[in-house]
Scaffold this motif. Structure first.
Motif, PDB file in Angstrom:
ATOM      1  N   GLY A 123       0.856  -1.182   0.000  1.00  0.00           N
ATOM      2  CA  GLY A 123       0.000   0.000   0.000  1.00  0.00           C
ATOM      3  C   GLY A 123       0.885   1.223   0.000  1.00  0.00           C
ATOM      4  O   GLY A 123       2.114   1.117   0.027  1.00  0.00           O
ATOM      5  N   CYS A 124       0.280   2.392  -0.030  1.00  0.00           N
ATOM      6  CA  CYS A 124       1.033   3.638  -0.024  1.00  0.00           C
ATOM      7  C   CYS A 124       0.573   4.525   1.122  1.00  0.00           C
ATOM      8  O   CYS A 124      -0.558   4.409   1.589  1.00  0.00           O
ATOM      9  CB  CYS A 124       0.840   4.404  -1.331  1.00  0.00           C
ATOM     10  SG  CYS A 124       1.507   3.570  -2.771  1.00  0.00           S
ATOM     11  N   GLY A 125       1.458   5.396   1.539  1.00  0.00           N
ATOM     12  CA  GLY A 125       1.134   6.401   2.536  1.00  0.00           C
ATOM     13  C   GLY A 125       1.920   7.655   2.227  1.00  0.00           C
ATOM     14  O   GLY A 125       3.058   7.572   1.768  1.00  0.00           O
ATOM     15  N   ALA A 126       1.308   8.806   2.434  1.00  0.00           N
ATOM     16  CA  ALA A 126       1.982  10.072   2.163  1.00  0.00           C
ATOM     17  C   ALA A 126       1.717  11.031   3.305  1.00  0.00           C
ATOM     18  O   ALA A 126       0.607  11.108   3.814  1.00  0.00           O
ATOM     19  CB  ALA A 126       1.479  10.670   0.852  1.00  0.00           C
ATOM     20  N   LYS A 127       2.760  11.738   3.714  1.00  0.00           N
ATOM     21  CA  LYS A 127       2.644  12.737   4.774  1.00  0.00           C
ATOM     22  C   LYS A 127       3.418  13.984   4.382  1.00  0.00           C
ATOM     23  O   LYS A 127       4.564  13.900   3.959  1.00  0.00           O
ATOM     24  CB  LYS A 127       3.216  12.212   6.100  1.00  0.00           C
ATOM     25  CG  LYS A 127       2.560  10.959   6.619  1.00  0.00           C
ATOM     26  CD  LYS A 127       1.195  11.248   7.193  1.00  0.00           C
ATOM     27  CE  LYS A 127       0.618   9.955   7.740  1.00  0.00           C
ATOM     28  NZ  LYS A 127      -0.687  10.081   8.265  1.00  0.00           N
ATOM     29  N   PRO A 128       2.801  15.141   4.518  1.00  0.00           N
ATOM     30  CA  PRO A 128       3.506  16.385   4.258  1.00  0.00           C
ATOM     31  C   PRO A 128       4.187  16.919   5.509  1.00  0.00           C
ATOM     32  O   PRO A 128       3.795  16.579   6.636  1.00  0.00           O
ATOM     33  CB  PRO A 128       2.384  17.332   3.819  1.00  0.00           C
ATOM     34  CG  PRO A 128       1.190  16.834   4.573  1.00  0.00           C
ATOM     35  CD  PRO A 128       1.371  15.336   4.705  1.00  0.00           C
ATOM     36  N   PHE A 129       5.210  17.717   5.322  1.00  0.00           N
ATOM     37  CA  PHE A 129       5.853  18.429   6.423  1.00  0.00           C
ATOM     38  C   PHE A 129       6.497  19.696   5.875  1.00  0.00           C
ATOM     39  O   PHE A 129       6.825  19.760   4.690  1.00  0.00           O
ATOM     40  CB  PHE A 129       6.887  17.560   7.166  1.00  0.00           C
ATOM     41  CG  PHE A 129       8.150  17.316   6.387  1.00  0.00           C
ATOM     42  CD1 PHE A 129       9.281  18.096   6.578  1.00  0.00           C
ATOM     43  CD2 PHE A 129       8.227  16.283   5.446  1.00  0.00           C
ATOM     44  CE1 PHE A 129      10.442  17.874   5.876  1.00  0.00           C
ATOM     45  CE2 PHE A 129       9.385  16.050   4.746  1.00  0.00           C
ATOM     46  CZ  PHE A 129      10.495  16.837   4.948  1.00  0.00           C
ATOM     47  N   VAL A 130       6.631  20.697   6.720  1.00  0.00           N
ATOM     48  CA  VAL A 130       7.331  21.925   6.350  1.00  0.00           C
ATOM     49  C   VAL A 130       8.747  21.811   6.893  1.00  0.00           C
ATOM     50  O   VAL A 130       8.948  21.595   8.078  1.00  0.00           O
ATOM     51  CB  VAL A 130       6.631  23.177   6.915  1.00  0.00           C
ATOM     52  CG1 VAL A 130       7.438  24.428   6.595  1.00  0.00           C
ATOM     53  CG2 VAL A 130       5.222  23.289   6.340  1.00  0.00           C
TER      54      VAL A 130
END
Length: 133
Positions: A123-130
């Protein structure tokens, strides 16, 4: 003087005990967080097949393969849906791969910019961060 048979028995017993300990440690070991220290962001794949670690200082992104399934996680890093770089975790279950600003070039992420780390295996997972430090 000890008999040769007694010495051989002692060696065989200690070797067997070491083999059991070594096998047990390898079989039950989960990948430890790479590089130690604290991480700003961590998350796991929904299928339990990978773990992602992000440390903003030094732009360190590590991913570990956490499931014995024959698949190696692949990671994409970039602003939004654009890919700045990608890498794959080699070596199977328990192995990790790390990229950081110390490698220079595309791995040195600009400060103050929002990035998304996307990882996929089953599966896939995505997380944003600054990247703010």
């Amino acid at each position: 003087m000890k008999s040769r048979m007694g010495v051989r028995a002692a060696v065989a017993l200690s070797s067997g005990a070491l083999a059991v300990l070594a096998f047990h440690g390898t079989a039950s070991a989960a990948p430890a967080p790479p590089g130690g220290g604290s991480w700003d962001h961590t998350w796991s794949g929904a299928a339990g097949d990978f773990k992602v670690y992000v440390k903003e200082y030094g732009d360190v992104i590590s991913v570990c393969d956490t499931k014995k399934d024959g698949k190696s996680p692949t990671v994409w890093v970039g602003p939004g849906s654009t890919t700045r770089y990608k890498f794959t975790v080699p070596g199977g279950t328990g192995s990790c791969a790390t990229k950081s600003a110390s490698l220079g070039g595309k791995y040195n992420l600009p400060e103050g910019q929002k990035f998304t780390v996307t990882a996929c295996s089953w599966g896939c997972g995505a997380k944003p961060f600054v990247n703010d430090h």
